[in-house]
Design an enzyme around this catalytic site. Structure first.
Site, PDB file in Angstrom:
ATOM      1  N   ASP A  79      70.840  91.699 139.586  1.00  0.00           N
ATOM      2  CA  ASP A  79      69.715  92.152 139.320  1.00  0.00           C
ATOM      3  C   ASP A  79      69.709  93.536 139.594  1.00  0.00           C
ATOM      4  OD1 ASP A  79      68.338  89.625 138.662  1.00  0.00           O
ATOM      5  OD2 ASP A  79      68.494  89.020 140.527  1.00  0.00           O
ATOM      6  N   HIS A  98      62.756  90.730 144.309  1.00  0.00           N
ATOM      7  CA  HIS A  98      62.815  89.920 143.349  1.00  0.00           C
ATOM      8  C   HIS A  98      63.109  88.280 143.838  1.00  0.00           C
ATOM      9  CE1 HIS A  98      63.674  87.636 139.604  1.00  0.00           C
ATOM     10  NE2 HIS A  98      64.976  87.608 139.993  1.00  0.00           N
ATOM     11  N   HIS A 100      62.414  83.945 142.909  1.00  0.00           N
ATOM     12  CA  HIS A 100      61.920  82.640 141.787  1.00  0.00           C
ATOM     13  C   HIS A 100      61.192  81.837 142.698  1.00  0.00           C
ATOM     14  CE1 HIS A 100      66.128  83.313 139.961  1.00  0.00           C
ATOM     15  NE2 HIS A 100      65.253  84.475 139.601  1.00  0.00           N
ATOM     16  N   ASP A 123      42.018  92.031 147.513  1.00  0.00           N
ATOM     17  CA  ASP A 123      42.451  93.055 148.419  1.00  0.00           C
ATOM     18  C   ASP A 123      44.134  93.412 147.937  1.00  0.00           C
ATOM     19  OD1 ASP A 123      40.304  92.401 150.041  1.00  0.00           O
ATOM     20  OD2 ASP A 123      41.389  91.278 151.357  1.00  0.00           O
ATOM     21  N   HIS A 163      61.160  83.388 134.247  1.00  0.00           N
ATOM     22  CA  HIS A 163      62.047  83.875 135.169  1.00  0.00           C
ATOM     23  C   HIS A 163      61.578  83.906 136.604  1.00  0.00           C
ATOM     24  CE1 HIS A 163      64.770  87.594 136.008  1.00  0.00           C
ATOM     25  NE2 HIS A 163      64.933  86.595 136.871  1.00  0.00           N
ATOM     26  N   TYR A 217      42.091  98.408 155.659  1.00  0.00           N
ATOM     27  CA  TYR A 217      42.846  97.297 156.241  1.00  0.00           C
ATOM     28  C   TYR A 217      44.147  97.890 157.476  1.00  0.00           C
ATOM     29  CZ  TYR A 217      45.059  93.011 157.424  1.00  0.00           C
ATOM     30  OH  TYR A 217      45.855  91.915 157.896  1.00  0.00           O
TER      31      TYR A 217
END
Lengths: 220, 220, 220, 220
Positions: A79, A98, A100, A123, A163, A217
């Site tokens: 990738d 990345h 899945h 948020d 994907h 935050y």
């Protein structure tokens, strides 16, 4: 390039892959983290097909912004071209992740964005988590789809159709956080909707929550 | 204030955050435990945005019942105002827990209470787990919604609409138990209902179970 | 009574509670294992309301077959009467397990038996996993419901309506195995049916599988 | 036979069983891995009914291609005949894995193949994951069903109806990878479809992804 800087990023990126495993975002070797080398046209990324157990800081490879291997003994992640495209097109991005992860990828398999019905989602994502186009691996198609989708949304996460998930952040840790939160809200909203109609949040309230969280935050 | 007392509570509250992780109630840093300091107008609570891995007893901060930081090097949890409101309004409460646990939050995203169809739910919650109003962070709205809902139910847990779970207890450990059991019954009842209509429990039986469990369970 | 025998059973039963946790069958303290003391009208069982982390062989208590505490410093499990009834009524039973495992309890909350559509289910349960009656804690109602249901089925597991699972075995380990397999098939069949109609297995094939597994599986 | 070779395979196969546990593919003792001994008409396989905790390299048994025990102190897995049939019929196969992993088995309980709607599924399986026939244990029926189904598909995984998953690979590690990925896509596609209609991938794209992954992924 600064070896010190690169070595520190390799350690960070190696450690952050363990967060993918711990948060149940990856099966076998299917997920990767990268980090831009500040001030250089370089980034560090996971090598292809290596088990998370076997990752070491030394095994993390260095690529230029065309995705070409610059330093390291192993082939970079399959990738890599998508990560490289994001770094070229979005100079403010310091880290890309990345995965899945199952619930987020399930929305992607339906080509359906995740509606913003949780305050935690407002948020972190500032609205829905959008779906990017179907794109084949092998050229800049995936990278283009990620960038086109993310630049038109506040969300640091995009669901690439059929994907999986790509997330961005100011650094790799922020991108990992976005990947963890993306799966968490993908799961909660999925469960919610299998039980009946969702309760919407007013867009003004989403704006209010997003602005507050991005400024108030955590520790300053 | 008694330093001894506060230090012991910091240790307890630090340890109890690990139970949130172990019971899969939290993603990243999204959940917090607090404990009232007995005999003082103070409570201890998680600092904002700190990883559970990095929590130490020393990092737990001390606030007064207005939610103002009294002792500690870090900013208190962004949910501190809600905890403070509960301690002000409900003097019998010694511990408060907040999570976005997935199954419970899924009911909250539909604005739907969890019906009492399990004996374990009758035991711990004495009936349905109610939903509180939608409320924005930043003032006493969340705290008011929690207190208004809990004071009209036997349940120590409330599902805040589109947000997540708040639980109370005589001490922080009891509030953590309520958070664990809330997610457990939210999950079981969700799974049950996706398979078909639920079998109700008669209200008299719920009363019987609740009264027995509150007096006869555990060690005396 | 033989102290040696009882001490060994306390160790076994203590260890087997860790299997309930590892196999995700229990939340907080809600589940218990017992074992009959061979040749004595006694059994050992978990004390009430004690965390699995804090269980030690010494903390496991000894009861007679009326469920009365005979030895131990703690109060026995609140489910002791049900275990005792099973040991009185079914002399071949050497171990009993009770859990509220989520998927199995979901079937119980609908008052619906789990249909036998998996070969692994035919192997272990010899057919459907039946549902027993709704029964309140406090007398022999639960025990009677368990025994009446199990004596009319081959299954070593019964789903008590709106409550949870009881399993039996020749010893405590076999009862724990039945509890693990019961949740596993409850989950798989639930998932299967949410996707569409189930494929039945012919009753003759279920018989064939059950008989073979009961005689030919494992080491002799 | 080469003792060195067999001992090394026993160690590998012992270790790979831990991957079945870690990836949540097995309950209790229900799943097994085998590996062909290169250049010999032999394979090594798990003994029947032994806990994964108790597996040692020495406990892994050696069988010939008829499934007859050749070396080892324990009875071989009750699925040995199916593994043996695959090794006899498919000389290119070096490893076989069998599990009842929940999501994959759920598709098998409906007699329904898993449609290829994920790029990761196109990569690893080259199309749908097919369902094989219902077959009883005790003769070559299961083996024949596996081989007939796999030889007419690119997928290294087959869902045996009402039973579970068998996967093959050039070695045992590849077969374990296929088992892990099979459960991962079975889960993701199940979740996706419970939320609405799936987005298909064009068969030409599936072909493209499969060919690329089989040649370009990982280290050379």
């Amino acid at each position: 390039m600064s070896d010190l800087n690169v070595d520190e990023l390799r350690r960070q990126v190696c450690t952050l892959h363990a967060e993918l495993v711990r948060n149940d975002l990856v099966a076998w070797t299917a997920g990767n983290v990268s980090a831009r080398v500040p001030g250089e046209d370089l980034f560090v990324i996971k090598p292809s097909g290596i088990s998370y157990d076997d990752l070491t800081p030394e095994s993390i490879v260095v690529c230029d912004l065309d995705g070409t291997l610059v330093e390291g003994d192993l082939m970079p992640s399959s990738d890599t071209a998508a990560h490289a495209y994001v770094y070229r097109a979005m100079p403010e991005v310091g880290g890309v992740v990345h995965t899945h992860s199952a619930y987020a990828t399930a929305w992607a398999a339906r080509n359906e964005p995740i509606p913003c019905v949780l305050t935690a989602m407002a948020d972190e994502f500032g609205g829905e988590i959008p779906v990017g186009p179907f794109a084949l691996i092998g050229d800049d198609s995936i990278g283009k789809g990620i960038v086109a989708t993310l630049t038109s949304h506040r969300s640091p996460a995009v669901l690439m159709r059929n994907h999986g998930v790509f997330t961005i952040g100011k650094d790799a840790r922020a991108a990992v956080k976005a990947a963890v939160m993306c799966e968490d809200v993908a799961r909660t909203v999925h469960i919610a909707r299998t039980g009946g109609p969702l309760q919407p949040i007013h867009p003004d309230d989403i704006d209010h929550l997003y602005r507050r969280y991005q400024t108030a935050y955590g520790q300053r």
